[in-house]
Design an enzyme around this catalytic site. Sequence first.
Site, PDB file in Angstrom:
ATOM      1  N   CYS A 185      -3.705  -0.850  -2.019  1.00 47.42           N
ATOM      2  CA  CYS A 185      -3.969   0.565  -2.290  1.00 47.42           C
ATOM      3  C   CYS A 185      -4.930   0.694  -3.477  1.00 47.42           C
ATOM      4  O   CYS A 185      -4.634   0.215  -4.577  1.00 47.42           O
ATOM      5  CB  CYS A 185      -2.647   1.248  -2.615  1.00 47.42           C
ATOM      6  SG  CYS A 185      -2.792   2.991  -2.977  1.00 47.42           S
TER       7      CYS A 185
ATOM      8  N   CYS B  60     -11.203   3.259  -0.953  1.00 50.76           N
ATOM      9  CA  CYS B  60      -9.918   3.739  -0.429  1.00 50.76           C
ATOM     10  C   CYS B  60      -9.631   2.958   0.840  1.00 50.76           C
ATOM     11  O   CYS B  60     -10.551   2.689   1.628  1.00 50.76           O
ATOM     12  CB  CYS B  60     -10.008   5.240  -0.127  1.00 50.76           C
ATOM     13  SG  CYS B  60      -8.544   5.895   0.691  1.00 50.76           S
TER      14      CYS B  60
ATOM     15  N   ASP C 235       0.868  -1.183   0.000  1.00 53.68           N
ATOM     16  CA  ASP C 235       0.000   0.000   0.000  1.00 53.68           C
ATOM     17  C   ASP C 235       0.902   1.230   0.000  1.00 53.68           C
ATOM     18  O   ASP C 235       2.098   1.134   0.276  1.00 53.68           O
ATOM     19  CB  ASP C 235      -0.902  -0.006   1.247  1.00 53.68           C
ATOM     20  CG  ASP C 235      -1.759   1.242   1.328  1.00 53.68           C
ATOM     21  OD1 ASP C 235      -2.412   1.582   0.317  1.00 53.68           O
ATOM     22  OD2 ASP C 235      -1.755   1.920   2.380  1.00 53.68           O
ATOM     23  N   SER C 236       0.309   2.389  -0.243  1.00 52.05           N
ATOM     24  CA  SER C 236       1.067   3.627  -0.194  1.00 52.05           C
ATOM     25  C   SER C 236       1.512   3.955   1.234  1.00 52.05           C
ATOM     26  O   SER C 236       2.375   4.797   1.431  1.00 52.05           O
ATOM     27  CB  SER C 236       0.198   4.761  -0.721  1.00 52.05           C
ATOM     28  OG  SER C 236      -1.017   4.813  -0.004  1.00 52.05           O
TER      29      SER C 236
ATOM     30  N   HIS D 292      -8.500   3.717   3.629  1.00 44.98           N
ATOM     31  CA  HIS D 292      -8.781   4.339   4.928  1.00 44.98           C
ATOM     32  C   HIS D 292     -10.261   4.392   5.289  1.00 44.98           C
ATOM     33  O   HIS D 292     -10.611   4.582   6.434  1.00 44.98           O
ATOM     34  CB  HIS D 292      -8.250   5.771   4.935  1.00 44.98           C
ATOM     35  CG  HIS D 292      -6.765   5.873   4.947  1.00 44.98           C
ATOM     36  ND1 HIS D 292      -5.970   5.356   3.951  1.00 44.98           N
ATOM     37  CD2 HIS D 292      -5.921   6.451   5.843  1.00 44.98           C
ATOM     38  CE1 HIS D 292      -4.701   5.609   4.227  1.00 44.98           C
ATOM     39  NE2 HIS D 292      -4.648   6.271   5.366  1.00 44.98           N
TER      40      HIS D 292
ATOM     41  N   GLU E 191      -6.355   8.751   9.732  1.00 43.02           N
ATOM     42  CA  GLU E 191      -5.032   8.601  10.347  1.00 43.02           C
ATOM     43  C   GLU E 191      -4.935   9.363  11.663  1.00 43.02           C
ATOM     44  O   GLU E 191      -4.136   9.024  12.528  1.00 43.02           O
ATOM     45  CB  GLU E 191      -3.937   9.070   9.383  1.00 43.02           C
ATOM     46  CG  GLU E 191      -3.830   8.131   8.208  1.00 43.02           C
ATOM     47  CD  GLU E 191      -2.530   8.208   7.437  1.00 43.02           C
ATOM     48  OE1 GLU E 191      -1.620   8.958   7.844  1.00 43.02           O
ATOM     49  OE2 GLU E 191      -2.451   7.499   6.416  1.00 43.02           O
TER      50      GLU E 191
HETATM   51  N1  DGL Z   1      -3.992   3.936   0.047  1.00 45.74           N
HETATM   52  C1  DGL Z   1      -4.612   4.990  -0.706  1.00 45.74           C
HETATM   53  C2  DGL Z   1      -5.846   4.412  -1.438  1.00 45.74           C
HETATM   54  O1  DGL Z   1      -6.413   3.402  -1.058  1.00 45.74           O
HETATM   55  C3  DGL Z   1      -5.007   6.154   0.160  1.00 45.74           C
HETATM   56  C4  DGL Z   1      -3.826   6.992   0.640  1.00 45.74           C
HETATM   57  C5  DGL Z   1      -3.048   7.621  -0.501  1.00 45.74           C
HETATM   58  O2  DGL Z   1      -3.512   8.600  -1.120  1.00 45.74           O
HETATM   59  O3  DGL Z   1      -1.943   7.149  -0.756  1.00 45.74           O
HETATM   60  O4  DGL Z   1      -6.259   4.962  -2.433  1.00 45.74           O
END
Ligand code: DGL
Length: 269
Positions: A74, A185, A11-12, A187, A153
């Site tokens: 992600c 997403c 993931d990012s 989050h 977060e």
């Molecule tokens: N993990 C990213 C997503 O699911 C969210 C956070 C980001 O912008 O990197 O799109």
Amino acid sequence: MEKEKPIGVFDSGVGGLTVVKRLISALPNESIVYFGDTARVPYGSKSNETVIEYSIQNTKFLLQKNVKAVVVACNTASSIAIEVLKKEFDVPIIGMIEPGAKSALATTQNKKIGVIGTRATINNKAYSNQLLKLNEKLEVFEKACPLFVPLAEEGWIEHKATYEIAEEYLRELREKDIDTLILGCTHYPILSKVIQQVIGKNVNLIDSGVAASEIVRQEIERIGLSTNSSAKGNVSLYVSDISTNFKSIAELFLGQNVDEIIKVDVENI
Ligand code: DGL
């Protein structure tokens, strides 16, 4: 042995741990190697070229850890890089978009589906293209909700500010008579209580991580790579930067204690 290799997840940043949580429920005996690109997060506001470059590096890192499959937790990376990764690498690669879209299609009654995600996910029309490919009669309404990422977060799960921002973001979708909303997403499942309350209790929320975990289970079973182990799998956490509050956010997202976090440099792989 091939079957006993771990499943790789990237993931990012920390958000993909919501997907790891779902994978642990679906596949409790599988071990997981997670890479969170915390030094380069967010991906949601980056260009497609950059997200593709980072996604390739992240996948190479996981393959060095000897994984048998790669889960792109992600949604942004799934939206932009999944086809490139599938062409480039010779392991099963599972993203969030197709499973989330299929789950939404199976859920909707009135064929009106909402999608929320980062700007990149929404601008790339990843979910709407996938949904319309599955059924061209669907009506799909998309909305980028970038502020949900920092709110999750921050742990502001039921904060007044989160309600107010959700009211603002979801107003248009509420007028569209959707009966299903994809949380597109990593989050957003953390904020699902607020999102549900604001969008209305009759709207079904789709957690792409749940849908994708089921696809991962089916896929590794289909190709004969399910572990034979009956013991609980290990979860190893790698990140590209350890921020001061990483451990507490990771524990919130994963829903369990985190013992060890290892910092790695993936740019020079
Ligand atoms: N993990 C990213 C997503 O699911 C969210 C956070 C980001 O912008 O990197 O799109």
